[in-house]
Enzyme design. Structure first.
Site, PDB file in Angstrom:
ATOM      1  N   LYS A   1      45.536 -14.309  12.439  1.00 18.11           N
ATOM      2  CA  LYS A   1      46.883 -14.863  12.258  1.00 18.11           C
ATOM      3  C   LYS A   1      47.571 -15.104  13.593  1.00 18.11           C
ATOM      4  O   LYS A   1      48.564 -15.815  13.662  1.00 18.11           O
ATOM      5  CB  LYS A   1      47.724 -13.953  11.355  1.00 18.11           C
ATOM      6  CG  LYS A   1      47.919 -12.534  11.848  1.00 18.11           C
ATOM      7  CD  LYS A   1      48.572 -11.695  10.740  1.00 18.11           C
ATOM      8  CE  LYS A   1      48.521 -10.219  11.111  1.00 18.11           C
ATOM      9  NZ  LYS A   1      48.323  -9.290  10.063  1.00 18.11           N
TER      10      LYS A   1
ATOM     11  N   LYS B   1      42.104  -6.805  22.788  1.00 19.78           N
ATOM     12  CA  LYS B   1      43.561  -6.936  22.902  1.00 19.78           C
ATOM     13  C   LYS B   1      44.025  -6.755  24.338  1.00 19.78           C
ATOM     14  O   LYS B   1      45.042  -7.317  24.742  1.00 19.78           O
ATOM     15  CB  LYS B   1      44.270  -5.945  21.966  1.00 19.78           C
ATOM     16  CG  LYS B   1      44.180  -6.363  20.510  1.00 19.78           C
ATOM     17  CD  LYS B   1      45.193  -5.661  19.640  1.00 19.78           C
ATOM     18  CE  LYS B   1      45.112  -6.164  18.204  1.00 19.78           C
ATOM     19  NZ  LYS B   1      45.960  -5.405  17.283  1.00 19.78           N
TER      20      LYS B   1
ATOM     21  N   LYS C   1      36.493 -14.761  14.633  1.00 16.93           N
ATOM     22  CA  LYS C   1      37.191 -14.287  13.432  1.00 16.93           C
ATOM     23  C   LYS C   1      38.473 -15.090  13.203  1.00 16.93           C
ATOM     24  O   LYS C   1      39.171 -15.420  14.159  1.00 16.93           O
ATOM     25  CB  LYS C   1      37.520 -12.809  13.647  1.00 16.93           C
ATOM     26  CG  LYS C   1      38.131 -12.112  12.468  1.00 16.93           C
ATOM     27  CD  LYS C   1      38.500 -10.676  12.818  1.00 16.93           C
ATOM     28  CE  LYS C   1      39.859 -10.598  13.486  1.00 16.93           C
ATOM     29  NZ  LYS C   1      40.507  -9.276  13.406  1.00 16.93           N
TER      30      LYS C   1
END
Ligand code: AMP
Ligand code: TRP
Length: 340
Positions: free
Chosen positions: A199, A114, A196
């Site tokens: 969303k 992140k 992965k």
């Protein structure tokens, strides 16, 4: 009467969920909910670690509450609530911060990922994310935590912190176990099957959202990246086809062997259509039910208010103990209604 063991899990209301969240998390919540006293949170405080557009968090919190309900989570039997409605989560996070080392947090895979993705906003919350997650879990004396494979490292930290606290201050927290489904714990992107499914992917064709209608689902599966050897078998060197087989079996309940046999000699086009149809047949009714529930905000508010009240009762029992153990001066009765 023997009390049921506690199950806790949460999902961030950070956008419309994908079938990865569904298979990795919600489907298992539903399967396990009646065997435990189940507590399902909306991890809205976690969501703040990434910049949110005006109004998005509120909207997504209602969306996820409605989706929980549409997927069969029962607000009477289980406890459904928003993390921010029970202040004990933030309070325990502070205490746990005092026994957590920066090195434990800076080496977390999700923090590193992140930080790269949100270079302009590497905030302390992003780093502290797993400690808040540990507080979520430990407040409820949780035995079992159903999660997707990507959360395993965070669960390990929760266990470490529980053990560390217990060693230092005396037995206080139950040490939780993770529950990671054997199949579909990691649903991969349709565009880059080495990654992965997420969303927040910029490419909408990379994921199937729980809001996609049947046509969109089928179109996205048609475009899914595969290989060109036209064999429908599960194999490490065939990540695209293997991912589609995983999705197909998770949605139909068939085994990989049964699916391989079913599609033996068939083309990729046929196969992709069948996968799309299988997914749509499950997702479509859920989406319609979710939209129906979403129209009734009063009902959703009531569910969350009841959930928060029930959750707080359990959470403050633990927090109270923790405050005593670390040596804080007890507050006078009545000063804070929450502390008994
Ligand atoms: P998040 O959306 O990050 O809050 O994730 C909510 C839950 O969904 C967590 O238990 C994740 O591990 C799970 N999850 C997220 N993405 C996937 C995926 N691609 N495959 C399986 N599980 C997932
Ligand atoms: N961090 C989890 C995720 O992104 C969501 C979460 C927050 C969670 N608190 C939790 C999951 C406690 C399990 C238990 O998927």
């Amino acid at each position: 009467m023997e009390e049921k063991k506690i199950l806790f899990s949460a999902i961030q209301p950070s956008g419309i969920l994908t079938i990865g969240n569904y298979l990795g998390a919600i489907k298992n919540f539903k399967k396990l909910q009646s065997d435990y006293q189940s507590i399902f949170a909306l991890a809205d405080l976690h969501t703040l670690t990434v910049k949110q557009e005006q109004g998005a968090l509120k909207r997504n919190t209602y969306e996820l509450t409605a989706l929980y309900l549409a997927c069969g989570l029962d607000p009477e039997q289980s406890i459904l609530f928003a993390q921010s409605h029970v202040p004990a989560h933030a309070e325990l996070t502070w205490i746990l911060n005092t026994i957590t080392y920066p090195g434990e947090l800076s080496r977390m895979t999700q923090f590193k990922d992140k930080s790269l993705k949100h270079e302009d906003n590497i905030n302390m919350g992003l780093m502290d994310y797993p400690v808040l997650m540990a507080a979520d879990i430990l407040l409820y004396q949780t035995e079992l935590v159903p999660i997707g494979a990507d959360q395993k490292q965070h669960l390990e930290l929760s266990r470490d912190l529980a053990i560390r606290f217990n060693n230092r201050f005396g037995e206080t927290f139950k040490v939780p176990e993770g529950y990671i489904a054997k199949s579909a714990a990691r649903v991969m992107s349709l565009a880059e099957p080495e990654r992965k499914m997420s969303k927040s992917d910029a490419n909408v064709n990379a994921f199937i959202s729980m809001d996609d209608d049947t046509d969109t689902i089928i179109r996205k599966f048609k475009r899914a990246v595969t290989d060109s050897d036209n064999k429908i078998i599960y194999a490490d060197e065939k990540p695209g086809i293997s991912n589609l087989l995983t999705i197909y079996t998770a949605f139909t309940g068939k085994t990989i062997e049964e699916a391989e046999k079913e599609f033996d000699g068939k083309g990729y086009g046929d196969f992709k259509l069948k996968v799309g149809e299988a997914v749509a047949s499950v997702i479509d009714p859920i989406r319609q039910e979710k939209n129906k529930i979403l129209a009734d905000k009063d009902y959703l508010d009531t569910v969350l208010a009841n959930g928060a009240e029930r959750a707080a009762r359990i959470a403050y029992r633990t927090l109270n103990k923790v405050y005593k153990k670390v040596g804080l001066l007890p507050r006078k009765r009545g000063y804070n209604v929450r502390l008994r």
